[in-house]
Design a protein around this motif. Structure first.
Motif, PDB file in Angstrom:
ATOM      1  N   GLY A 135      92.343 121.846  73.502  1.00  0.00           N
ATOM      2  CA  GLY A 135      93.786 121.783  73.706  1.00  0.00           C
ATOM      3  C   GLY A 135      94.352 123.161  73.975  1.00  0.00           C
ATOM      4  N   GLN A 136      95.681 123.238  74.117  1.00  0.00           N
ATOM      5  CA  GLN A 136      96.355 124.505  74.394  1.00  0.00           C
ATOM      6  C   GLN A 136      97.422 124.760  73.341  1.00  0.00           C
ATOM      7  OE1 GLN A 136      93.820 125.270  77.290  1.00  0.00           O
ATOM      8  NE2 GLN A 136      95.491 126.702  76.856  1.00  0.00           N
ATOM      9  N   ASP A 137      97.419 125.966  72.826  1.00  0.00           N
ATOM     10  CA  ASP A 137      98.335 126.335  71.755  1.00  0.00           C
ATOM     11  C   ASP A 137      99.788 126.109  72.182  1.00  0.00           C
ATOM     12  OD1 ASP A 137      99.060 127.377  69.261  1.00  0.00           O
ATOM     13  OD2 ASP A 137      99.319 129.386  70.093  1.00  0.00           O
ATOM     14  N   GLY A 138     100.545 125.447  71.335  1.00  0.00           N
ATOM     15  CA  GLY A 138     101.951 125.207  71.615  1.00  0.00           C
ATOM     16  C   GLY A 138     102.207 124.164  72.674  1.00  0.00           C
ATOM     17  N   PHE A 139     101.173 123.430  73.101  1.00  0.00           N
ATOM     18  CA  PHE A 139     101.323 122.441  74.172  1.00  0.00           C
ATOM     19  C   PHE A 139     100.741 121.094  73.738  1.00  0.00           C
ATOM     20  CE2 PHE A 139     100.974 122.090  79.131  1.00  0.00           C
ATOM     21  CZ  PHE A 139     101.670 120.907  79.087  1.00  0.00           C
ATOM     22  N   PHE A 140      99.429 121.017  73.626  1.00  0.00           N
ATOM     23  CA  PHE A 140      98.801 119.752  73.226  1.00  0.00           C
ATOM     24  C   PHE A 140      97.519 120.037  72.462  1.00  0.00           C
ATOM     25  CE2 PHE A 140      97.176 120.827  77.431  1.00  0.00           C
ATOM     26  CZ  PHE A 140      95.810 120.611  77.327  1.00  0.00           C
ATOM     27  N   GLU A 141      97.154 119.091  71.612  1.00  0.00           N
ATOM     28  CA  GLU A 141      95.927 119.230  70.841  1.00  0.00           C
ATOM     29  C   GLU A 141      95.210 117.889  70.804  1.00  0.00           C
ATOM     30  OE1 GLU A 141      98.180 118.748  66.504  1.00  0.00           O
ATOM     31  OE2 GLU A 141      97.611 120.750  67.243  1.00  0.00           O
ATOM     32  N   PRO A 142      93.873 117.903  70.818  1.00  0.00           N
ATOM     33  CA  PRO A 142      93.122 116.644  70.834  1.00  0.00           C
ATOM     34  C   PRO A 142      93.319 115.861  69.545  1.00  0.00           C
ATOM     35  CG  PRO A 142      91.640 118.514  70.550  1.00  0.00           C
ATOM     36  CD  PRO A 142      92.990 119.085  70.823  1.00  0.00           C
ATOM     37  N   ARG A 143      93.337 114.564  69.686  1.00  0.00           N
ATOM     38  CA  ARG A 143      93.465 113.702  68.511  1.00  0.00           C
ATOM     39  C   ARG A 143      92.157 113.709  67.720  1.00  0.00           C
ATOM     40  NH1 ARG A 143      98.216 111.366  68.638  1.00  0.00           N
ATOM     41  NH2 ARG A 143      99.257 110.978  70.645  1.00  0.00           N
ATOM     42  N   GLY A 144      92.279 113.606  66.416  1.00  0.00           N
ATOM     43  CA  GLY A 144      91.098 113.649  65.558  1.00  0.00           C
ATOM     44  C   GLY A 144      90.213 112.433  65.691  1.00  0.00           C
ATOM     45  N   VAL A 145      90.806 111.302  66.103  1.00  0.00           N
ATOM     46  CA  VAL A 145      90.057 110.050  66.248  1.00  0.00           C
ATOM     47  C   VAL A 145      90.285 109.524  67.661  1.00  0.00           C
ATOM     48  CG1 VAL A 145      89.725 107.712  65.351  1.00  0.00           C
ATOM     49  CG2 VAL A 145      90.391 109.568  63.790  1.00  0.00           C
ATOM     50  N   SER A 146      89.236 109.040  68.296  1.00  0.00           N
ATOM     51  CA  SER A 146      89.324 108.554  69.671  1.00  0.00           C
ATOM     52  C   SER A 146      90.304 107.388  69.791  1.00  0.00           C
ATOM     53  CB  SER A 146      87.947 108.093  70.150  1.00  0.00           C
ATOM     54  OG  SER A 146      88.052 107.411  71.390  1.00  0.00           O
ATOM     55  N   PRO A 147      91.132 107.352  70.843  1.00  0.00           N
ATOM     56  CA  PRO A 147      92.029 106.213  71.054  1.00  0.00           C
ATOM     57  C   PRO A 147      91.277 104.917  71.324  1.00  0.00           C
ATOM     58  CG  PRO A 147      92.043 107.668  72.960  1.00  0.00           C
ATOM     59  CD  PRO A 147      91.315 108.380  71.873  1.00  0.00           C
ATOM     60  N   LEU A 148      90.015 105.013  71.691  1.00  0.00           N
ATOM     61  CA  LEU A 148      89.224 103.815  71.963  1.00  0.00           C
ATOM     62  C   LEU A 148      88.999 102.972  70.714  1.00  0.00           C
ATOM     63  CD1 LEU A 148      86.559 105.388  74.360  1.00  0.00           C
ATOM     64  CD2 LEU A 148      88.670 104.175  74.972  1.00  0.00           C
ATOM     65  N   LEU A 149      89.269 103.541  69.553  1.00  0.00           N
ATOM     66  CA  LEU A 149      89.088 102.806  68.299  1.00  0.00           C
ATOM     67  C   LEU A 149      90.359 102.076  67.867  1.00  0.00           C
ATOM     68  CD1 LEU A 149      87.043 105.494  66.305  1.00  0.00           C
ATOM     69  CD2 LEU A 149      86.185 103.515  67.591  1.00  0.00           C
ATOM     70  N   PHE A 150      91.432 102.183  68.675  1.00  0.00           N
ATOM     71  CA  PHE A 150      92.708 101.554  68.317  1.00  0.00           C
ATOM     72  C   PHE A 150      93.154 100.620  69.441  1.00  0.00           C
ATOM     73  CE2 PHE A 150      92.432 105.567  66.133  1.00  0.00           C
ATOM     74  CZ  PHE A 150      92.896 105.301  64.859  1.00  0.00           C
ATOM     75  N   ALA A 151      93.948  99.628  69.069  1.00  0.00           N
ATOM     76  CA  ALA A 151      94.483  98.685  70.068  1.00  0.00           C
ATOM     77  C   ALA A 151      95.846  98.182  69.633  1.00  0.00           C
ATOM     78  CB  ALA A 151      93.511  97.521  70.258  1.00  0.00           C
ATOM     79  N   ASP A 152      96.656  99.073  69.052  1.00  0.00           N
ATOM     80  CA  ASP A 152      97.940  98.646  68.511  1.00  0.00           C
ATOM     81  C   ASP A 152      99.138  99.152  69.310  1.00  0.00           C
ATOM     82  OD1 ASP A 152      97.734 101.311  67.948  1.00  0.00           O
ATOM     83  OD2 ASP A 152      97.993 101.137  65.768  1.00  0.00           O
ATOM     84  N   GLY A 153      98.880  99.720  70.503  1.00  0.00           N
ATOM     85  CA  GLY A 153      99.973 100.186  71.339  1.00  0.00           C
ATOM     86  C   GLY A 153     100.606 101.478  70.884  1.00  0.00           C
ATOM     87  N   SER A 154     100.088 102.095  69.855  1.00  0.00           N
ATOM     88  CA  SER A 154     100.650 103.344  69.335  1.00  0.00           C
ATOM     89  C   SER A 154     100.251 104.515  70.218  1.00  0.00           C
ATOM     90  CB  SER A 154     100.136 103.595  67.917  1.00  0.00           C
ATOM     91  OG  SER A 154      98.726 103.792  67.938  1.00  0.00           O
ATOM     92  N   ALA A 155     100.866 105.674  69.969  1.00  0.00           N
ATOM     93  CA  ALA A 155     100.487 106.880  70.692  1.00  0.00           C
ATOM     94  C   ALA A 155      99.022 107.210  70.453  1.00  0.00           C
ATOM     95  CB  ALA A 155     101.374 108.043  70.261  1.00  0.00           C
ATOM     96  N   GLN A 156      98.538 106.948  69.248  1.00  0.00           N
ATOM     97  CA  GLN A 156      97.139 107.183  68.906  1.00  0.00           C
ATOM     98  C   GLN A 156      96.209 106.327  69.766  1.00  0.00           C
ATOM     99  OE1 GLN A 156      95.357 109.108  66.064  1.00  0.00           O
ATOM    100  NE2 GLN A 156      93.948 108.659  67.730  1.00  0.00           N
ATOM    101  N   ALA A 157      96.654 105.116  70.103  1.00  0.00           N
ATOM    102  CA  ALA A 157      95.823 104.185  70.863  1.00  0.00           C
ATOM    103  C   ALA A 157      95.906 104.394  72.369  1.00  0.00           C
ATOM    104  CB  ALA A 157      96.227 102.752  70.534  1.00  0.00           C
ATOM    105  N   THR A 158      96.931 105.104  72.838  1.00  0.00           N
ATOM    106  CA  THR A 158      97.192 105.157  74.280  1.00  0.00           C
ATOM    107  C   THR A 158      97.139 106.565  74.872  1.00  0.00           C
ATOM    108  OG1 THR A 158      99.572 105.233  73.818  1.00  0.00           O
ATOM    109  CG2 THR A 158      98.596 103.058  74.245  1.00  0.00           C
ATOM    110  N   SER A 159      96.624 107.526  74.126  1.00  0.00           N
ATOM    111  CA  SER A 159      96.523 108.886  74.673  1.00  0.00           C
ATOM    112  C   SER A 159      95.439 109.658  73.942  1.00  0.00           C
ATOM    113  CB  SER A 159      97.860 109.615  74.535  1.00  0.00           C
ATOM    114  OG  SER A 159      98.235 109.728  73.174  1.00  0.00           O
ATOM    115  N   PHE A 160      94.893 110.656  74.631  1.00  0.00           N
ATOM    116  CA  PHE A 160      93.820 111.463  74.063  1.00  0.00           C
ATOM    117  C   PHE A 160      94.328 112.702  73.336  1.00  0.00           C
ATOM    118  CE2 PHE A 160      91.616 109.028  77.320  1.00  0.00           C
ATOM    119  CZ  PHE A 160      90.443 108.652  76.663  1.00  0.00           C
TER     120      PHE A 160
END
Length: 406
Positions: A135-160
């Motif tokens: 990721g880039q400081d002050g911009f974006f950081e990778p999620r700790g858990v892959s979105p492929l493990l979620f299917a609830d329509g949340s930000a966690q499920a729909t972005s890396f």
């Protein structure tokens, strides 16, 4: 006794008119900026040269990284804008990880290698790989858990990646009160996730905040959609990456100088490798057919101007009542001068160039924009107010230089 105004006018007639002199004749000056991720530092160099020349646009329109740059400029006093842009880019070109420095050092080596060097391409790719992994400081950081493990329509499920750091950065560097109550106008393009239509959030019509800027830069599937007033928005570049049409469609129309800063070139050579194919595909997709759009606008404006001149020839110089309402929207004698600044990709850049955020690469992009705008300003004729008969004119320093070659 001569007045100061007459003396100043006489002085201008006695010397060659500058780009700034010509720019002062327009009712409106707009700076229009495409999206393009890490390439956006080029736009900062363009603005720095404009600032040096004391040409200050009153309307800033952008998509994605262009929206971020536009908001930083609009949200600060002119004297502070370059410093704020540098603060933003110096921060986001640092990887959000402890092993960032060797990756950036390798990427810096690519800038100094000769064209065609395969090693240069490989070294340049290291910063892009760092962005993906760290990721880039002050911009974006990778999620700790892959979105492929979620299917609830949340930000966690729909972005890396998580873009919460970007919100903090924008709110620290941008005075949104200045944008919403200032003398300049800001427009940022975003795509509605449900309808697929582009909307321009515009300070002339609504109150803007960090979420509007984030929505314009929410490129899927990397970044999550941003919710605004119950609706979800993605990066406007997935539909139209060039907000030129929004500026030129604004009413009432004004004689306008539009500085359009593109980060993707629609023109290029046939690919030789699969990596070339990926780069060329991205160039074509995100250039948003800039030339076609400009040509269409030029034809429409010439039609408006010709229609106005035709009506002047009618008895009494007026339309018949039955046609008044139908043709009124087409009646316009304003003129548009569109000055293009188009980033030229470097030999060591490939399809990952929009997420190669190394500091050395950023400085190279910034310097490129500064040089291109300075060259453009050396041609004051590019900034002359067009005649009413022409309606629209376009200029491009790279096209002009290429045409001058034997």
């Amino acid at each position: 006794m001569n007045s100061p105004g007459r003396l100043a006018s006489s002085a201008r007639r006695g010397r060659r008119r500058s780009a700034r002199d010509h720019a002062g004749e327009y009712e409106q000056i707009a700076l229009v900026m495409q999206g393009g991720g890490a390439l956006g530092a080029y736009q900062c160099g363009v603005y720095e040269a404009l600032h040096e020349a004391d040409i200050q646009p009153g309307w800033f329109a952008g998509t994605s990284i262009g929206a971020i740059n536009a908001a930083i400029i609009a949200g600060n006093a002119p004297a502070d804008r370059i410093d704020r842009l540098r603060a933003f880019w110096n921060r986001i070109t640092r990887h959000a990880g402890s092993i960032a420095w060797p990756l950036d050092a390798l990427a810096a080596m690519a800038v100094w290698m000769p064209p065609g060097n395969a090693l240069a391409t490989g070294l340049s790719a290291t910063s892009a790989l760092g962005s993906l992994g760290l990721g880039q400081d002050g911009f974006f950081e990778p999620r700790g858990v892959s979105p492929l493990l979620f299917a609830d329509g949340s930000a966690q499920a729909t972005s890396f990646y998580d873009t919460a750091p970007l919100k903090d950065t924008l709110e620290r560097l941008i005075d949104f009160d200045r944008i919403n109550h200032g003398e300049v106008r800001l427009s940022v393009g975003a795509a509605n996730v449900n309808s697929g239509n582009v909307r321009y959030f515009d300070s002339a019509h609504e109150t803007l905040c960090a979420e509007h800027i984030m929505a314009s830069a929410a490129l899927p599937p990397a970044f999550p959609a941003i919710e605004i007033d119950g609706e979800f928005w993605w990066d406007g570049g997935i539909v139209s990456n060039t907000p030129l049409d929004h500026v030129l469609a604004g009413v009432p129309r004004h004689d306008s100088l539009v500085l359009q800063v593109d980060l993707w070139s629609a023109r290029g050579l046939p690919p030789k490798t699969i990596m070339d194919v990926l780069e060329r595909q991205k160039d074509i997709q995100y250039s948003s057919r800039t030339r076609f759009g400009t040509d269409t606008i030029a034809r429409e404006q010439k039609l408006r101007n010709a229609l106005g001149m035709l009506i002047e020839q009618l008895p009494g110089g007026a339309l018949p009542p039955a046609l008044q309402d139908a043709l009124q929207p087409w009646l316009c004698d304003r003129v548009f001068n569109i000055v293009h600044l188009i980033y030229q990709a470097k030999h060591h850049e490939e399809q990952f160039k929009d997420y190669a955020f190394a500091p050395a690469t950023m400085r190279e992009h910034w310097s490129g924009g500064l040089a291109d705008m300075r060259l453009t300003l050396q041609r004051p004729q590019f900034f002359e107010l067009p005649s009413r008969e022409l309606g629209v004119v376009t200029h491009d320093i790279h096209r002009t230089l290429a045409a001058a070659l034997p």
